[in-house]
Motif scaffolding. Structure first.
Motif, mmCIF file in Angstrom:
data_model
loop_
_atom_site.group_PDB
_atom_site.id
_atom_site.type_symbol
_atom_site.label_atom_id
_atom_site.label_comp_id
_atom_site.label_asym_id
_atom_site.label_seq_id
_atom_site.Cartn_x
_atom_site.Cartn_y
_atom_site.Cartn_z
ATOM 1 N N LEU A 209 4.034 5.010 2.030
ATOM 2 C CA LEU A 209 2.665 4.713 1.576
ATOM 3 C C LEU A 209 2.274 3.808 2.836
ATOM 4 O O LEU A 209 0.922 3.380 2.344
ATOM 5 C CB LEU A 209 3.400 3.644 0.251
ATOM 6 N N ALA A 210 3.209 2.898 3.328
ATOM 7 C CA ALA A 210 2.722 1.377 4.450
ATOM 8 C C ALA A 210 1.621 2.085 4.892
ATOM 9 O O ALA A 210 0.034 0.974 5.668
ATOM 10 C CB ALA A 210 3.353 0.841 4.944
ATOM 11 N N TYR A 211 1.441 3.250 5.627
ATOM 12 C CA TYR A 211 0.336 3.637 6.867
ATOM 13 C C TYR A 211 -1.340 4.565 5.964
ATOM 14 O O TYR A 211 -1.917 3.480 7.058
ATOM 15 C CB TYR A 211 0.748 5.060 7.301
ATOM 16 N N ALA A 212 -1.227 4.259 5.002
ATOM 17 C CA ALA A 212 -2.763 3.789 4.106
ATOM 18 C C ALA A 212 -3.396 2.528 4.939
ATOM 19 O O ALA A 212 -4.978 2.612 5.119
ATOM 20 C CB ALA A 212 -2.878 4.235 2.473
ATOM 21 N N VAL A 213 -2.632 1.420 4.416
ATOM 22 C CA VAL A 213 -2.853 0.432 5.204
ATOM 23 C C VAL A 213 -3.335 0.393 6.810
ATOM 24 O O VAL A 213 -4.635 -0.596 7.008
ATOM 25 C CB VAL A 213 -2.300 -0.540 4.492
ATOM 26 N N ARG A 214 -2.533 1.301 7.488
ATOM 27 C CA ARG A 214 -2.424 0.766 8.743
ATOM 28 C C ARG A 214 -3.659 2.000 9.775
ATOM 29 O O ARG A 214 -4.938 1.440 11.201
ATOM 30 C CB ARG A 214 -1.013 1.389 9.321
ATOM 31 N N LEU A 215 -4.618 2.231 8.530
ATOM 32 C CA LEU A 215 -5.694 3.222 8.491
ATOM 33 C C LEU A 215 -7.123 2.371 8.877
ATOM 34 O O LEU A 215 -8.236 2.949 9.619
ATOM 35 C CB LEU A 215 -5.688 4.462 7.976
ATOM 36 N N LEU A 216 -6.992 0.931 7.630
ATOM 37 C CA LEU A 216 -7.631 -0.051 7.735
ATOM 38 C C LEU A 216 -7.769 -0.635 9.150
ATOM 39 O O LEU A 216 -7.162 -1.217 9.594
ATOM 40 C CB LEU A 216 -7.906 -0.727 7.076
ATOM 41 N N PRO A 217 -9.012 -0.914 9.724
ATOM 42 C CA PRO A 217 -9.066 -1.849 10.586
ATOM 43 C C PRO A 217 -8.553 -3.177 10.646
ATOM 44 O O PRO A 217 -8.745 -4.167 9.380
ATOM 45 C CB PRO A 217 -10.337 -2.090 10.638
ATOM 46 N N GLY A 218 -7.919 -3.564 11.840
ATOM 47 C CA GLY A 218 -7.551 -5.101 11.771
ATOM 48 C C GLY A 218 -6.084 -5.915 10.733
ATOM 49 O O GLY A 218 -5.926 -6.630 9.971
ATOM 50 N N SER A 219 -5.909 -4.165 10.016
ATOM 51 C CA SER A 219 -4.603 -4.570 9.367
ATOM 52 C C SER A 219 -2.804 -4.339 9.873
ATOM 53 O O SER A 219 -2.444 -4.609 9.213
ATOM 54 C CB SER A 219 -4.940 -3.445 8.710
ATOM 55 N N GLU A 220 -2.977 -5.035 11.186
ATOM 56 C CA GLU A 220 -1.403 -4.208 11.770
ATOM 57 C C GLU A 220 -0.717 -5.626 11.008
ATOM 58 O O GLU A 220 0.726 -5.116 10.721
ATOM 59 C CB GLU A 220 -1.889 -4.460 12.741
#
Length: 261
Positions: A209-220
């Motif tokens: 589920l965390a990968y939904a966040v990784r798709l966003l810019p500057g979200s590492e």
């Protein structure tokens, strides 16, 4: 009646052609899924299991583009990386030369079911996402043939029942070969039972589920926090409810040569 040997040769040829001609399709997806810190716990725990001293030789079976070859070399191991694809080996060579030029790493094109090494050539074998491309019985026999007395091997493999990952595979069939098969937990157990000792660990239920966040810019930073948090929750869930292990995204089987316990 079909000839099993001929059938496997045809499968290997299809695998080779796909990786030579189509593997570039996966580069962005693989970076999203596997780049640090996403799989650090799987990789580092697997390398820890191998033990050994700096300079010890390790076979990286199915090394692909060399990400784990690099990690093994950074630990001080001498590494032989094998892969079916020259395209992948070229990427592995470039990565090693860029990150640790002069490292003791040798890259060889070879079929993992029939590797060009004498028996007992290695004390340590590492593999990630390789067994699900292979005949399980053949790969077990080849691993046993190559490992010396008291040798260790570790393989981390994608599993078949995680719903999000299962759906992703169905939606993107061109991003994988037609013959690869994600594994059942029972497949990993069956592989491990052919060795004197085995350990089995599963990873990632809620973590994807965390990968939904990784798709966003500057979200590492946020992705790293969520990934670590959910991975810890997953381990507690699977320890408490062992049936959930069948639904994990990845499983790792770690085996030893020696006397049965």
């Amino acid at each position: 009646m079909s000839d099993p040997v001929l059938d496997r040769r045809e499968v290997i040829q299809r695998e080779l052609l796909w990786h030579e001609q189509e593997s570039h399709r996966r580069y962005h997806l693989d970076a999203l899924l596997y780049d640090s810190p996403a799989f650090d716990d799987v990789v580092q725990q697997s390398i820890d299991f191998l033990q050994g001293e700096p300079g010890d030789w390790v076979l990286d079976m199915g090394c692909g583009e060399g990400k784990e070859t690099l990690q093994l070399a950074l630990r001080g191991f001498s590494v032989v990386g094998t892969d079916l694809s020259l395209t992948q080996l070229a990427r592995a060579r470039d990565l090693i030369q860029q990150e640790i030029p002069g490292a003791r790493v040798h890259l060889i094109q070879a079929n993992a079911e029939q590797l060009p090494f004498a028996g007992s050539s290695f004390q340590k074998i590492y593999g990630k996402a390789i067994l699900h491309h292979l005949d399980l019985e053949a790969s077990s026999k080849e691993t046993q043939r190559l490992l010396g007395a008291h040798g260790r091997a570790t393989f981390a493999e994608p599993m078949s029942r995680h719903f999000i990952i299962w759906l992703g595979r169905r939606l993107t069939p061109k991003l994988r070969t037609e013959d690869e098969r994600p594994m059942e937990l029972s497949d990993l157990e069956r592989f491990g039972q052919t060795f004197a000792q085995q350990q089995l660990q599963t990873y990632y239920l809620l973590t994807p589920l965390a990968y939904a966040v990784r798709l966003l810019p500057g979200s590492e930073s946020l992705f790293s926090f969520l990934h670590s948090l959910l991975a810890g929750v997953d381990q507690k869930l699977m320890a408490r409810f062992r049936a959930l292990r069948k639904l994990a995204w990845y499983g790792a089987v770690r085996v030893k040569i020696g006397e049965k316990q």
